[in-house]
Design a protein around this motif. Structure first.
Motif, mmCIF file in Angstrom:
data_model
loop_
_atom_site.group_PDB
_atom_site.id
_atom_site.type_symbol
_atom_site.label_atom_id
_atom_site.label_comp_id
_atom_site.label_asym_id
_atom_site.label_seq_id
_atom_site.Cartn_x
_atom_site.Cartn_y
_atom_site.Cartn_z
ATOM 1 N N SER A 1 0.763 -1.047 -0.194
ATOM 2 C CA SER A 1 -0.392 -0.016 0.139
ATOM 3 C C SER A 1 0.946 1.422 -0.026
ATOM 4 O O SER A 1 2.101 1.392 0.371
ATOM 5 C CB SER A 1 -0.970 0.430 1.227
ATOM 6 N N THR B 1 6.199 -8.769 -8.563
ATOM 7 C CA THR B 1 5.044 -8.506 -7.493
ATOM 8 C C THR B 1 3.984 -7.813 -8.257
ATOM 9 O O THR B 1 2.955 -7.297 -7.592
ATOM 10 C CB THR B 1 5.308 -7.428 -6.540
ATOM 11 N N SER C 1 -1.030 5.291 3.424
ATOM 12 C CA SER C 1 -1.603 3.967 4.019
ATOM 13 C C SER C 1 -1.488 2.889 5.320
ATOM 14 O O SER C 1 -1.851 3.485 6.268
ATOM 15 C CB SER C 1 -2.361 3.322 2.804
ATOM 16 N N THR D 1 1.688 7.824 -4.939
ATOM 17 C CA THR D 1 3.063 6.530 -4.488
ATOM 18 C C THR D 1 3.934 8.195 -4.685
ATOM 19 O O THR D 1 4.921 8.001 -3.750
ATOM 20 C CB THR D 1 2.873 5.412 -3.887
ATOM 21 N N PRO E 1 5.649 -1.495 -2.876
ATOM 22 C CA PRO E 1 4.105 -0.544 -3.644
ATOM 23 C C PRO E 1 4.776 0.152 -5.099
ATOM 24 O O PRO E 1 4.363 0.084 -5.690
ATOM 25 C CB PRO E 1 3.759 0.310 -2.999
HETATM 26 P P1 GDP Z 1 -5.311 2.965 -1.378
HETATM 27 O O1 GDP Z 1 -5.339 3.014 -0.342
HETATM 28 O O2 GDP Z 1 -6.488 2.371 -2.449
HETATM 29 O O3 GDP Z 1 -4.573 4.158 -2.303
HETATM 30 O O4 GDP Z 1 -4.935 2.118 -1.706
HETATM 31 P P2 GDP Z 1 -3.285 1.194 -1.560
HETATM 32 O O5 GDP Z 1 -2.564 2.377 -0.002
HETATM 33 O O6 GDP Z 1 -3.412 0.190 -1.025
HETATM 34 O O7 GDP Z 1 -2.489 1.385 -1.970
HETATM 35 C C1 GDP Z 1 -1.482 2.326 -3.526
HETATM 36 C C2 GDP Z 1 -0.707 1.086 -3.897
HETATM 37 O O8 GDP Z 1 -0.223 0.429 -4.466
HETATM 38 C C3 GDP Z 1 0.175 2.446 -4.898
HETATM 39 O O9 GDP Z 1 1.184 2.546 -4.046
HETATM 40 C C4 GDP Z 1 0.625 1.387 -6.530
HETATM 41 O O10 GDP Z 1 2.106 1.005 -6.632
HETATM 42 C C5 GDP Z 1 0.357 0.149 -4.876
HETATM 43 N N1 GDP Z 1 -0.097 -0.544 -6.062
HETATM 44 C C6 GDP Z 1 -1.398 -1.062 -6.992
HETATM 45 N N2 GDP Z 1 -1.632 -2.358 -7.163
HETATM 46 C C7 GDP Z 1 -0.082 -2.968 -7.795
HETATM 47 C C8 GDP Z 1 0.703 -4.286 -7.481
HETATM 48 O O11 GDP Z 1 -0.008 -5.002 -8.778
HETATM 49 N N3 GDP Z 1 1.940 -4.721 -7.066
HETATM 50 C C9 GDP Z 1 2.639 -3.832 -6.185
HETATM 51 N N4 GDP Z 1 3.959 -4.955 -5.981
HETATM 52 N N5 GDP Z 1 2.126 -2.716 -6.001
HETATM 53 C C10 GDP Z 1 0.833 -2.620 -6.256
#
Ligand code: GDP
Length: 314
Positions: free
Chosen positions: A200, A290, A205, A242, A231
């Motif tokens: 995340s 990933t 987050s 991010t 991420p």
């Molecule tokens: P939000 O709260 O909906 O913004 O989501 P999160 O904080 O849980 O996740 C956002 C992050 O997930 C971003 O930095 C993305 O780069 C990362 N992310 C999304 N999909 C993937 C994936 O398939 N693999 C990895 N490693 N990271 C991911």
């Protein structure tokens, strides 16, 4: 693989939920606990909205909109449209009609004196989710985004209304001194065999979760593997702000920076094989694919991470 470990995952929304779904395929539901960011939560039109809890609930119950990764599949927006056309509300925050049911039930439970932990348990039980979803704290601890040109913005103002375009100068966790780790979260961590930090957004987050008083110290005292997943893939975020925030906060956009953010807390880090390899003192690093494009990729990554960690003690 005999998956008889208790696994606790610190997690945000859409990016984290991908790994959550993978873990749910390989770990018995009752052994899986998620401690979820609530810094994004806010009150809107009298309703308590918890975007990250909702994303996880909808993902784990199979109700999520597969296009967006959040909200409910096949939802309509009749209520939102009526609010706009009949009552003049600006419909900047999308609220689906089915989604509204969740916010109504949660708000009702909170108004009747239940904690967010209890309200979440009630919602997840109704949705047939057997893993535990725990808010990081029961107190309100909203994330405030300080921006260069728009001043201090509430999280959803920044993220949704302004589509995360304002330049971030700092991130604050309002009222964090009044918050505390819940008994349920403490109990889950005490009984954990492995703690994972989902891929995340570290700044939006995970930082709020780690700002809950006592959590970092509690984690530091746990004699078990704590492993974060990057991420950042190929030097960029898969989606969302991010990488943009990292550049605005003068942090190098790399997985190494993310690992550094979690330093002193993690014993392992799952890096993406597309990233430039790095080492950090005493940190075990797994290089893996990933990118979780579909259910099989989510499941494969979850399995690979857990097999790797289990190998540490063999
Ligand atoms: P939000 O709260 O909906 O913004 O989501 P999160 O904080 O849980 O996740 C956002 C992050 O997930 C971003 O930095 C993305 O780069 C990362 N992310 C999304 N999909 C993937 C994936 O398939 N693999 C990895 N490693 N990271 C991911």
């Amino acid at each position: 693989m005999a998956l008889d470990e208790n696994i606790v995952v610190l997690i945000g929304g859409v990016g984290g939920a991908k790994l959550a779904l993978g873990l749910a395929q390989v770990v018995a539901a009752e052994r899986l606990t998620f401690i979820v960011n609530t810094g994004d939560d806010f009150w809107h039109l009298g309703l308590k909205i918890c975007p990250d809890l909702d994303t996880l609930m909808y993902t784990l119950s199979g109700l999520v909109d597969p296009e967006t990764g959040w909200g409910r599949a096949n939802d309509s927006t009749a209520a939102l449209q009526s609010l706009a056309t009949n009552y003049g509300f600006e419909p900047w925050f999308r609220l689906g009609d089915k989604d509204l049911a969740t916010h109504l039930v949660r708000t009702d439970l909170l108004r009747r004196g239940h904690t967010l932990t209890d309200a979440t348990a009630c919602l997840t039980e109704r949705l047939g989710i057997r893993s535990r979803l725990l808010p990081m704290t029961d107190a309100e601890m909203p994330t405030i985004i300080e921006t260069k040109d728009h001043g201090a913005l509430g999280f959803q103002e920044y993220f949704v209304r302004h589509r995360w375009q304002p330049i971030v100068t700092s991130i604050k966790h309002k009222d964090c001194r009044l918050a505390q780790l819940t008994t349920a979260a403490r109990h889950a961590l005490r009984n954990a065999d492995i703690v994972l930090i989902a891929p995340s957004n570290p700044w939006l987050s995970l930082a709020p979760i780690l700002a809950v008083p006592g959590l970092r110290a509690f984690l530091a005292g746990l004699p078990l593997p704590i492993v974060a997943v990057t991420p950042i893939i190929g030097g960029a975020a898969v989606k969302g702000p991010t990488a943009k925030i990292m550049s605005e906060l003068n942090i190098e956009i790399s997985a190494a920076s993310v690992a550094n953010f979690y330093r002193n807390m993690i014993s392992g880090f799952v890096d993406d094989c597309r990233n430039e390899a790095f080492t950090a003192n005493g940190l075990r690093i797994l290089r893996a694919d990933t990118l979780m494009t579909d259910l099989s990729a989510k499941t494969r990554l979850a399995r690979e991470i857990l097999a790797w960690i289990k190998g540490w003690t063999r």
